[in-house]
Design a protein around this motif. Structure first.
Motif, short mmCIF file in Angstrom:
data_model
loop_
_atom_site.label_atom_id
_atom_site.label_comp_id
_atom_site.label_asym_id
_atom_site.label_seq_id
_atom_site.Cartn_x
_atom_site.Cartn_y
_atom_site.Cartn_z
N ARG A 79 0.79 -1.21 0.00
CA ARG A 79 0.00 0.00 0.00
C ARG A 79 0.84 1.28 0.00
O ARG A 79 0.45 2.29 -0.58
CB ARG A 79 -0.77 0.09 1.33
CG ARG A 79 -1.92 -0.72 1.58
CD ARG A 79 -2.42 -0.50 2.99
NE ARG A 79 -1.45 -0.77 4.02
CZ ARG A 79 -1.64 -0.48 5.31
NH1 ARG A 79 -2.75 0.12 5.70
NH2 ARG A 79 -0.73 -0.77 6.22
N TYR A 103 2.69 -7.82 0.30
CA TYR A 103 2.82 -7.58 1.74
C TYR A 103 3.91 -8.49 2.27
O TYR A 103 4.22 -9.52 1.66
CB TYR A 103 1.49 -7.81 2.49
CG TYR A 103 1.02 -9.24 2.50
CD1 TYR A 103 1.47 -10.13 3.47
CD2 TYR A 103 0.12 -9.70 1.54
CE1 TYR A 103 1.04 -11.45 3.47
CE2 TYR A 103 -0.31 -11.00 1.54
CZ TYR A 103 0.14 -11.88 2.51
OH TYR A 103 -0.26 -13.17 2.51
N ARG A 104 4.49 -8.09 3.37
CA ARG A 104 5.54 -8.91 3.96
C ARG A 104 4.91 -9.89 4.92
O ARG A 104 4.18 -9.51 5.82
CB ARG A 104 6.52 -8.05 4.76
CG ARG A 104 7.37 -7.17 3.95
CD ARG A 104 8.58 -6.71 4.72
NE ARG A 104 8.30 -6.20 6.06
CZ ARG A 104 9.22 -5.77 6.88
NH1 ARG A 104 10.49 -5.80 6.52
NH2 ARG A 104 8.92 -5.30 8.07
N ASP A 105 5.18 -11.18 4.72
CA ASP A 105 4.71 -12.16 5.69
C ASP A 105 5.38 -11.82 7.04
O ASP A 105 6.60 -11.73 7.11
CB ASP A 105 5.11 -13.56 5.23
CG ASP A 105 4.60 -14.62 6.19
OD1 ASP A 105 3.70 -15.37 5.79
OD2 ASP A 105 5.11 -14.69 7.33
N PRO A 111 8.19 -11.30 0.83
CA PRO A 111 7.07 -10.63 0.17
C PRO A 111 6.10 -11.63 -0.46
O PRO A 111 6.53 -12.64 -1.02
CB PRO A 111 7.76 -9.80 -0.91
CG PRO A 111 9.07 -10.44 -1.14
CD PRO A 111 9.45 -11.17 0.10
N TYR A 114 -0.07 -10.03 -4.18
CA TYR A 114 -1.52 -10.23 -4.24
C TYR A 114 -2.17 -9.44 -5.35
O TYR A 114 -3.36 -9.58 -5.59
CB TYR A 114 -2.18 -9.92 -2.89
CG TYR A 114 -2.01 -8.49 -2.39
CD1 TYR A 114 -0.94 -8.16 -1.57
CD2 TYR A 114 -2.91 -7.50 -2.74
CE1 TYR A 114 -0.77 -6.85 -1.13
CE2 TYR A 114 -2.76 -6.20 -2.30
CZ TYR A 114 -1.68 -5.88 -1.49
OH TYR A 114 -1.52 -4.58 -1.04
N ASP A 131 8.23 3.18 -3.31
CA ASP A 131 7.91 2.60 -1.99
C ASP A 131 8.66 3.42 -0.95
O ASP A 131 9.88 3.59 -1.06
CB ASP A 131 8.36 1.13 -1.93
CG ASP A 131 7.73 0.41 -0.75
OD1 ASP A 131 7.52 1.04 0.31
OD2 ASP A 131 7.45 -0.81 -0.88
N SER A 139 10.71 -6.81 -0.64
CA SER A 139 9.54 -6.37 -1.43
C SER A 139 10.00 -5.70 -2.72
O SER A 139 9.51 -6.01 -3.82
CB SER A 139 8.69 -5.39 -0.63
OG SER A 139 8.32 -5.95 0.60
N ASP A 200 5.66 2.14 10.75
CA ASP A 200 5.00 1.45 9.64
C ASP A 200 4.41 2.50 8.69
O ASP A 200 3.43 3.18 9.02
CB ASP A 200 3.90 0.53 10.17
CG ASP A 200 3.34 -0.35 9.08
OD1 ASP A 200 2.87 0.19 8.05
OD2 ASP A 200 3.38 -1.58 9.22
N GLY A 202 2.73 2.34 5.85
CA GLY A 202 1.35 2.13 5.41
C GLY A 202 0.36 2.53 6.49
O GLY A 202 -0.62 3.25 6.24
#
Ligand code: PRP
Ligand code: URA
Length: 209
Positions: A79, A103-105, A111, A114, A131, A139, A200, A202
């Motif tokens: 995002r 997204y990061r697990d 990464p 999706y 980013d 990512s 964070d 996002g």
């Protein structure tokens, strides 16, 4: 490192400091990310080629210069990369925008893709990946790999805060990619967060925490 550019412009540094401050609210954070992206975009596009054209002014003819060569595309990593799009589009209103959702697990920090939707003519464009955070580099490295797998040859990476670890990862995985950032931080914590970083990105952009 020859492909790494750190912007030390006072305006950018001042805004990065405000961004790091935990007391900066969501509205201010969003505005700052957009403003910094625009200031950085000004430099990132410095190497765009120009060509000469003849233009008729109200009082005579002028040999003037306009941008030529490959068109630009911007690809935010969802995002948090979304926060940088408007700033770039202010400078480059004709740029096409692709999106890569990753997204990061939280356990593996790897990464997970999706979403991916790119302009139809993406392979003919110079692509700037956006980013705000380059932490482990997983990512951004995966996003650049997806773009290359789709045939895109010209990729630059623009982030706001980069960890040295992430920079090294991109330089190793993608030695052809130029990295533009506004700050380099030395450390990552056990959860892969940049220290001191800004938290964070996002969540701070979208107010989700
Ligand atoms: C953040 C950030 C990067 C990634 C950086 O996204 O925006 O995409 O982490 O970390 P890395 O360099 O270790 O891969 P996050 O996974 O938190 O998703 P979000 O943007 O949806 O919040
Ligand atoms: N993603 C973020 O949003 N912040 C970090 O510090 C690392 C990854």
């Amino acid at each position: 490192m020859k492909n790494v550019f750190v912007f030390d412009h006072p305006l950018i540094q001042h805004k990065i400091s405000l961004l790091r401050d935990k007391n900066t609210n969501t509205k201010e954070f969003r505005e700052l990310v957009s403003e910094i992206a625009m200031l950085m975009g000004y430099e990132v596009t410095r190497s765009m080629p120009l060509k000469e054209v003849e233009i008729e002014t109200p009082v005579g003819m002028a040999t003037a210069r306009i941008i030529s060569g490959k068109k630009l595309g911007i690809v935010p990593i969802l995002r948090a990369g979304l926060g940088m799009v408007d700033g770039m589009l202010n400078l480059l209103p004709m740029a096409k925008v692709g999106h890569i959702g990753l997204y990061r697990d939280p356990d593996t920090l790897e990464p997970v893709e999706y979403y991916c939707k790119l302009p139809v003519d993406a392979v003919e464009r110079d692509i700037v990946v956006l980013d705000p955070m380059l932490a482990t580099g997983g990512s951004a490295s995966a996003a650049i790999r997806f773009l290359k797998e789709k045939g895109i040859q010209s990729v630059k990476l623009m982030c706001l805060i980069a960890a040295r670890y992430g920079i090294n990862r991109i330089v190793k995985d993608h030695p052809d990619v130029e990295i533009y950032c506004a700050a380099v931080d030395e450390k990552l914590n056990d959860h892969g967060y940049i220290i001191p970083g800004l938290g964070d990105a996002g969540d701070r952009l979208f107010g989700t925490k």
